[in-house]
Design a protein around this motif. Structure first.
Motif, PDB file in Angstrom:
ATOM      1  N   THR A  74      36.011 -75.738  84.376  1.00 45.64           N
ATOM      2  CA  THR A  74      35.245 -74.846  84.133  1.00 45.64           C
ATOM      3  C   THR A  74      36.111 -73.328  83.380  1.00 45.64           C
ATOM      4  OG1 THR A  74      33.919 -75.021  86.092  1.00 45.64           O
ATOM      5  CG2 THR A  74      33.450 -73.159  84.955  1.00 45.64           C
ATOM      6  N   LEU A  80      28.441 -67.054  77.783  1.00 49.87           N
ATOM      7  CA  LEU A  80      28.457 -68.175  79.038  1.00 49.87           C
ATOM      8  C   LEU A  80      29.084 -67.569  79.902  1.00 49.87           C
ATOM      9  CD1 LEU A  80      26.688 -70.833  79.685  1.00 49.87           C
ATOM     10  CD2 LEU A  80      28.951 -71.818  79.209  1.00 49.87           C
ATOM     11  N   LEU A 128      32.258 -72.168  72.714  1.00 50.28           N
ATOM     12  CA  LEU A 128      31.146 -73.167  72.830  1.00 50.28           C
ATOM     13  C   LEU A 128      31.577 -74.079  71.466  1.00 50.28           C
ATOM     14  CD1 LEU A 128      28.179 -71.097  73.960  1.00 50.28           C
ATOM     15  CD2 LEU A 128      29.819 -72.281  75.382  1.00 50.28           C
ATOM     16  N   GLY A 178      30.319 -69.280  83.590  1.00 48.14           N
ATOM     17  CA  GLY A 178      30.375 -70.690  84.130  1.00 48.14           C
ATOM     18  C   GLY A 178      30.640 -70.187  85.787  1.00 48.14           C
ATOM     19  N   TRP A 182      18.287 -72.365  77.125  1.00 47.07           N
ATOM     20  CA  TRP A 182      19.578 -71.797  76.931  1.00 47.07           C
ATOM     21  C   TRP A 182      19.907 -71.341  75.421  1.00 47.07           C
ATOM     22  CZ3 TRP A 182      23.155 -75.288  74.332  1.00 47.07           C
ATOM     23  CH2 TRP A 182      24.386 -74.503  74.133  1.00 47.07           C
ATOM     24  N   HIS A 199      32.956 -67.098  78.823  1.00 44.78           N
ATOM     25  CA  HIS A 199      33.235 -67.795  77.833  1.00 44.78           C
ATOM     26  C   HIS A 199      32.344 -67.351  76.587  1.00 44.78           C
ATOM     27  CE1 HIS A 199      35.142 -70.811  80.089  1.00 44.78           C
ATOM     28  NE2 HIS A 199      33.972 -71.081  80.937  1.00 44.78           N
ATOM     29  N   LEU A 224      36.581 -74.333  80.123  1.00 46.80           N
ATOM     30  CA  LEU A 224      35.216 -74.870  79.540  1.00 46.80           C
ATOM     31  C   LEU A 224      35.078 -76.386  79.387  1.00 46.80           C
ATOM     32  CD1 LEU A 224      32.588 -73.691  78.760  1.00 46.80           C
ATOM     33  CD2 LEU A 224      33.642 -73.409  76.495  1.00 46.80           C
ATOM     34  N   HIS A 225      36.035 -77.056  78.951  1.00 45.60           N
ATOM     35  CA  HIS A 225      35.963 -78.523  78.735  1.00 45.60           C
ATOM     36  C   HIS A 225      37.333 -79.518  78.656  1.00 45.60           C
ATOM     37  CE1 HIS A 225      33.599 -82.130  78.000  1.00 45.60           C
ATOM     38  NE2 HIS A 225      32.577 -81.411  78.347  1.00 45.60           N
ATOM     39  N   THR A 247      29.910 -77.013  82.949  1.00 47.68           N
ATOM     40  CA  THR A 247      30.257 -76.842  81.859  1.00 47.68           C
ATOM     41  C   THR A 247      30.531 -78.658  80.877  1.00 47.68           C
ATOM     42  OG1 THR A 247      32.631 -76.694  82.211  1.00 47.68           O
ATOM     43  CG2 THR A 247      31.059 -74.833  81.794  1.00 47.68           C
ATOM     44  N   LEU A 268      27.242 -79.430  80.017  1.00 51.56           N
ATOM     45  CA  LEU A 268      26.954 -78.761  78.834  1.00 51.56           C
ATOM     46  C   LEU A 268      27.180 -79.272  77.457  1.00 51.56           C
ATOM     47  CD1 LEU A 268      24.719 -76.351  78.072  1.00 51.56           C
ATOM     48  CD2 LEU A 268      26.904 -74.901  78.327  1.00 51.56           C
ATOM     49  N   GLY A 269      28.717 -79.455  77.412  1.00 50.11           N
ATOM     50  CA  GLY A 269      29.486 -80.020  76.494  1.00 50.11           C
ATOM     51  C   GLY A 269      29.063 -81.106  76.091  1.00 50.11           C
TER      52      GLY A 269
END
Length: 553
Positions: free
Chosen positions: A345, A199, A220, A201, A106, A215, A348-349, A249, A252-253
């Motif tokens: 998503t 990204l 990020l 998602g 990634w 994103h 993102l978070h 996500t 990932l975070g």
């Protein structure tokens, strides 16, 4: 206005929603430069700051330092560019379980300026084809142990040209491993724009047609500089563990971006059920855990049996609303709060969260710095405090669907509408009621399934439960509870009636489950989130217990 771009392939920027269909972005608290590469910031920049010898990732029986991760990801980036012809803006799909090799791939793809799609290892050809077609993917990276489904797509995808294997077991047996090993270990990254898409998602809609959320590189870092810094106060000696796949996500975070942003470590597991999480927390003395409420209930039981989870200073819950009984039991057992939050998503978070020292059962907390939220009615008018309505959010990140008409449903008047029913109390804290499409309307009453679940979970015989509405000729719908009992408790009518009476004594009596189904397990996603839609689809109601219809509400 978008900033400068390094993308040679402009597919993503060309397919962003129209500016008027995007949310308003609140960026004053996050003044990033015009050009930035998120993967460089999480690796080489950390080496420059003096973290090179510290452990970044643990998994597959070995540790990787920040210096090793920076070199590894730069070698992968070079191989992608020089051996496979990747240009900035190309889309790269990655298929793997949670391993250090996935993180390196990634990061490497992101350093190369590509747009990454991380996918679940359980996905099949049909699902993968949807992603490949929608994102027009040219190249896929895949753990060599799970090549079959992706290789089956090669002949049918209009754009996929290569499926390149890598070794997720810390070995050296994949094609990408051999190509990368020949490359220089010197730093390498494309100077992408902060507003370049980094990204995609994917998230499924109610129609089953996946949506791709877009994103930027800046996004990020925003989620780390907002949530991880403000709420978690991440320190270099923190050790992260968790159950969510990096394809989500949330994972990932929590298991890559957050630890790497602050010089901390992450322990990655391919299978991270409650038993595995408990074992690695004990072995690695983990300090921060990301998982779902169901896993925290399992951890509570494990602690009763002697498990030592005292190293955890922070337990983060998301994906499902945190039932108050789980919060209270955790506090009583550990002396520490579980931090409930809501994210998604599209944003993102996490964007609304409890904080240390002020977390309350049944509360999701308040917006992070840089975010604002309100509760609105169907016409986007703000409703009085305490009144249920649609959650509306603005912040530094927001929903950008890749060429999807559903953009105008999620974003209205500059606000993101995640599809959740909330209330806001007089102190400003937000309280989850239900998903907008999960409210149960029975005999004219609006009943939030999570509230009934919380009531059931307070009963000592209930291990897990999921509450749904099912059609009923007389009432329109009734509340149905699918219940997993503790070992040794009889799954019979007497127990069902005991639970129904318990709920009546805990919440308004009209909310009690008129149907109770005992089961040995609830359907869940890989991150532990209960799949209520599968409960609704189930035709097996054998063992359902209903009370006497003449009984008073």
């Amino acid at each position: 206005m978008l900033g400068p771009s390094a993308h040679v392939d402009t597919f993503c920027r060309d397919n962003l929603p129209a500016p008027e269909d995007q949310p308003d972005y609140l960026l004053d608290a996050f003044p990033y430069p015009d050009h930035m590469n998120a993967a460089y910031e999480l690796t080489d920049r950390m080496v420059e700051k003096g973290f090179g010898d510290r452990v970044a990732l643990v998994g597959q029986g070995r540790s990787r330092t920040y210096a090793e991760l920076a070199q590894w990801s730069s070698q992968i980036a070079r191989a992608l560019v020089e051996d496979y012809g990747i240009k900035p803006g190309h889309r790269i799909l990655i298929r793997s379980a949670n391993t250090p090799a996935l993180v390196a791939c990634w990061l490497g793809a992101t350093k190369a300026g590509a747009v990454v799609i991380n996918t679940m290892p359980m996905m099949r050809k049909k699902e993968l084809m949807q992603y490949l077609d929608k994102a027009q993917v040219q190249l896929a990276l895949c753990d060599l142990r799970m090549l079959d489904e992706l290789e089956a797509c090669l002949g049918d995808s209009a754009t996929l040209e290569h499926v390149v294997s890598f070794d997720g077991t810390a070995g050296f047996n994949g094609a990408l491993d051999h190509m990368a090993a020949r490359q220089s270990t010197e730093p390498f990254w494309v100077k992408t724009g902060r507003d370049d898409v980094a990204l995609l998602g994917f998230t499924s809609g109610s129609t089953g047609v996946p949506k791709a959320t877009m994103h930027f590189h800046r996004d990020l870092l925003v989620i780390a500089d907002a949530y991880a810094k403000e709420v978690l106060n991440v320190q270099p000696d923190d050790i992260f563990v968790g159950s969510p796949p990096l394809a989500f996500t949330f994972g990932l975070g929590g298991l890559a971006i957050f630890p790497l942003r602050f010089g901390a470590s992450a322990v990655l597991l391919e299978q991270a059920g409650p038993a595995q999480l408990i074992e690695i927390i004990e072995r690695h003395k983990a300090t921060i855990c990301f998982t779902a409420p169901t896993a925290y209930r399992a951890m509570l039981l494990a602690m009763e049996e002697g498990a030592d989870l005292s190293s955890l200073r922070c337990a983060v819950s998301a994906g499902e609303t945190l039932p108050p009984p789980v919060f209270e039991a955790w506090v009583n057992k550990t002396g520490r709060e579980i931090l409930d939050g809501i994210g998604g998503t599209e944003l993102l978070h996490i964007y609304i969260s409890n904080r240390f020292g002020s977390a309350q059962p049944g509360s999701t907390g308040t917006p992070l710095t840089g975010y604002i939220a309100k509760i609105v009615d169907d016409e986007m008018n703000e409703v009085p405090r305490g009144t249920p309505g649609h959650l509306a959010v603005k912040g530094p990140v927001g929903c950008r669907y890749l060429e999807d008409a559903r953009q105008t449903t999620f974003v209205r008047d500059g606000w993101n509408l995640p599809g959740d029913i909330f209330t806001q109390d007089e102190a400003g804290a937000f309280h989850f009621a239900s998903r907008s499409d999960d409210m149960i309307v029975s005999s004219g009453y609006n009943i939030a399934g999570p509230e009934v679940e919380s009531a059931l979970l307070a009963h000592p015989d209930v291990l897990e439960c999921g509450v749904i509405g099912v059609p009923d000729e007389a009432r329109g719908a009734i509340v149905q509870a699918h219940v997993v009992l503790r070992d040794g408790v009889a799954a019979n009518e007497s127990t069902a009636m005991e639970l129904q009476e318990f709920v009546k004594a805990t919440v308004a009596p009209y909310k009690y489950p008129r149907s109770v189904i005992f089961t040995t397990a609830l359907p869940k996603t890989e991150s532990g989130k209960i799949q209520r839609f599968r409960l609704k689809q189930s035709e097996d109601c054998a063992g359902a217990f209903t009370p006497n219809e003449d009984a008073p509400d």
